[in-house]
Design an enzyme around this catalytic site. Structure first.
Site, PDB file in Angstrom:
ATOM      1  CG  ASP A   1      -5.445  38.657  64.261  1.00  0.00           C
ATOM      2  OD1 ASP A   1      -5.462  38.735  63.020  1.00  0.00           O
ATOM      3  OD2 ASP A   1      -5.367  39.649  65.003  1.00  0.00           O
ATOM      4  N   GLY A   2      -2.811  37.221  63.131  1.00  0.00           N
ATOM      5  CA  GLY A   2      -1.437  37.680  63.155  1.00  0.00           C
ATOM      6  C   GLY A   2      -0.476  36.966  62.237  1.00  0.00           C
TER       7      GLY A   2
ATOM      8  CB  THR B   1     -17.153  38.433  57.148  1.00  0.00           C
ATOM      9  OG1 THR B   1     -17.106  39.408  58.186  1.00  0.00           O
ATOM     10  CG2 THR B   1     -18.122  37.325  57.527  1.00  0.00           C
ATOM     11  CD  GLU B   2     -14.363  41.766  59.543  1.00  0.00           C
ATOM     12  OE1 GLU B   2     -13.984  40.638  59.957  1.00  0.00           O
ATOM     13  OE2 GLU B   2     -15.365  42.335  59.992  1.00  0.00           O
ATOM     14  CG  ASN B   3      -9.637  37.023  57.342  1.00  0.00           C
ATOM     15  OD1 ASN B   3      -9.810  36.204  58.228  1.00  0.00           O
ATOM     16  ND2 ASN B   3      -8.872  38.085  57.540  1.00  0.00           N
TER      17      ASN B   3
END
Length: 114
Positions: A37-38, A87-89
């Protein structure tokens, strides 16, 4: 900004030494799981594009994962789980998703022969 300050005063080097001290003479982990992440935040902080240029966030993230895998190999970690794309990606721009998947494909192919 805080991250740059920590790097400037050597906090990460101290942390790296502390981590090595924790495992150098003791039992090493058999499994490490990491949520990736990030990359976009890092690119924004560096005033770089998350995905439009050669030095973009997702590519830098992939380079860091490669360094991580080398380190895990060096200390004989048997299992590594990388959570890399939630899934948000999928709500991101299609061009960015395509680039991320291209990087993943390239790096997975490299892992197969490296």
């Amino acid at each position: 900004m805080l991250k740059n300050l920590f790097a400037a005063i050597g906090v990460y080097k101290i942390y790296q030494r502390w981590l090595w001290y924790q495992i150098k003479d003791g039992k090493r982990p058999e499994h490490i799981a990491i949520i990736l992440d990030g990359n976009r935040r890092w690119a924004t902080e560096q005033e770089k594009s998350p995905w439009l240029t050669d030095k973009w966030g997702h590519k830098q993230g992939a380079d860091t994962v490669e360094q991580l895998l080398d380190w895990c190999s060096m200390i004989n970690v048997k299992y590594i789980t990388l959570y890399s794309f939630s899934t948000e990606n999928f709500s991101r721009q299609s061009e960015e998703i395509t680039k991320i998947m291209q990087i993943a494909e390239e790096r997975f192919k490299k892992l197969l022969v490296d």
